[in-house]
Write a protein that holds these residues in place. Structure first.
Motif: not given
Length: 448
Positions: A99-100, A103-104, A107, A173-175, A213
């Protein structure tokens, strides 16, 4: 009487050691074909015949071009059933877990694929890298942007490759820069299907990234697309990581399991490919088998992200359909040979010994079966598309030293699986055309 193989501009033959499969070596007797001195005859981009040179060689008309690959292995091209082309440039990016890592690294990298120029340049590199590693078919995730899928299919079609791809569906649940509405995603996916599915050798997959997502509304629309276009593919992720599983449980408390979320929305069926499948239970495994859904095993990614070890013994007991995949960029190599290496080690950690024959099966016919494309790709049956590779057992000094001591086919293939990488792939043919040839000081795929 031997039937003559007539000369023609689109007919040629390749002589070398032939390896392909007619079944899974773990469950079938005589599952593989091995002709140490074999001949593969290709006509109009398809397999005309394959077998012993002693039987087929005399049938060749004078003038039929023959490529001399003696001392090398000719096998169907590798089939990678789970890979993300927008993650090409972020492969080998560190994070503390799935999960990190998303995000890092993931995406932000995928944000760039709204730019068609960037998408097409990346797709070009990605496809060339697959060919360099001997992969001729893959199930590919694009980004959420329709432009990313359009760019991918343009590049794949230009090479004549058989590829399956889909734009990712994400509506929560995404940018914000990657989010779309459920309706937008479904409409864009349908447009992609109508334009590209079965256009030449291109095929489309309905691609919800994973249940976290997608809202229930998006999964509902994805299931409706899957029913409306039953010969398309479905691809997504399931039961990869324990933190992810807990998150899915909180989002879909009514579902019996993570996998059950997808089944509730009609996304389990033949031509549905589920990546990872590490933390399934026996009921899940039984549903995979009963619905004809397939699992894409991604050992390099699972080890890199610390997700877990696939339970091969339980999967086999349930009769699941299994395939092999690199999962770049969580996966750490485009090479299916290096992926075999890691799959063997993962299996050993769970007390299972995977034979080299089975590893090569999973990377060829196993992938074709999981995709519902047996007879089209993945073997040398007459009429199959002539996607094949030439493997050099002496590609490196260490490999040459080891393979020259091999006393059996299993020992030879095991050395290739454990010690091999892209350097082993001497040539890659797609629909009978050579699209990659490794230049080195040794032998090459050249006519006699």
């Amino acid at each position: 009487m031997t039937q003559r193989i007539e000369h023609g501009p689109d007919i040629f033959a390749v002589r070398g050691s032939l390896l392909d499969f007619r079944g899974d070596p773990a469950s079938s007797e005589n599952a593989h074909r091995w002709e140490e001195d074999g001949l593969l005859v290709v006509a109009d981009g398809k397999v005309r015949a394959a077998g012993a040179y002693a039987a087929l060689g005399p049938a060749l008309e004078p003038g039929v071009r023959t490529i001399d690959c003696r001392g090398r292995i000719i096998t169907p091209g590798f089939i990678d059933t789970h890979i993300h082309y927008p993650q090409t440039d972020m492969i080998a990016s560190p994070a503390e877990g799935l999960l990190p890592w998303l995000d890092t690294w993931t995406f932000p990298a995928e944000r760039q694929f709204s730019d068609s120029v960037h998408a097409r340049a990346t797709a070009s590199f990605f496809l060339d890298e697959l060919l360099r590693c001997g992969t001729t078919t893959a199930m590919v995730y694009c980004s959420v942007h329709p432009e990313s899928a359009e760019a991918f299919f343009q590049e794949s079609a230009a090479r004549g490759m058989r590829m399956v791809a889909g734009k990712v569906l994400m509506d929560r649940h995404c940018p914000e820069f990657l989010r779309e509405s459920a309706e937008q995603g479904a409409l864009a996916s349908e447009a992609l299907i109508r334009k590209w599915h079965k256009r030449g050798r291109q095929m489309v997959a309905i691609t919800p990234r994973f249940a976290a997502t997608s809202t229930p509304a998006q999964l509902q629309l994805a299931g409706e697309l899957a029913r409306a276009f039953p010969d398309t593919f479905v691809q997504t992720h399931v039961a990869e990581n324990t933190d992810e599983i807990a998150w899915i449980k909180s989002l879909y408390p009514e579902a019996r399991s993570y996998l059950d979320v997808y089944e509730r929305y009609g996304l389990m069926r033949p031509r549905a490919m589920y990546a990872h499948c590490i933390w399934l239970d026996d009921t899940d495994r039984a549903r995979m088998a009963a619905t004809g859904s397939a699992a894409a095993l991604c050992p390099t990614s699972n080890l890199f992200l610390g997700s877990g070890l696939f339970d091969m013994r339980s999967a086999d007991r349930a009769g699941m359909t299994l395939t092999l995949a690199t999962d770049v960029g969580g996966g750490t190599s485009f090479s299916m040979l290096e992926t075999m290496n890691e799959m063997y080690k993962v299996a050993r950690m769970t007390g299972v010994h995977l034979s080299a024959l089975r590893l090569f099966y999973l990377a060829t016919l196993g992938g074709a079966r999981g995709m519902g494309l047996e007879g089209t790709i993945g073997s040398f049956v007459a009429g199959a598309e002539a996607d094949f590779i030439v493997l050099d057992p002496c590609a490196t000094p260490l490999l040459a030293r080891r393979t020259q001591r091999a006393q059996s086919l299993e020992e030879l293939l095991f050395a290739l699986a454990i010690l091999g990488d892209d350097r082993v792939v001497e040539a890659t043919f797609v629909a009978g055309k050579i699209l990659h040839e490794r230049k080195h000081s040794g032998h090459n795929a050249t006519p006699e």
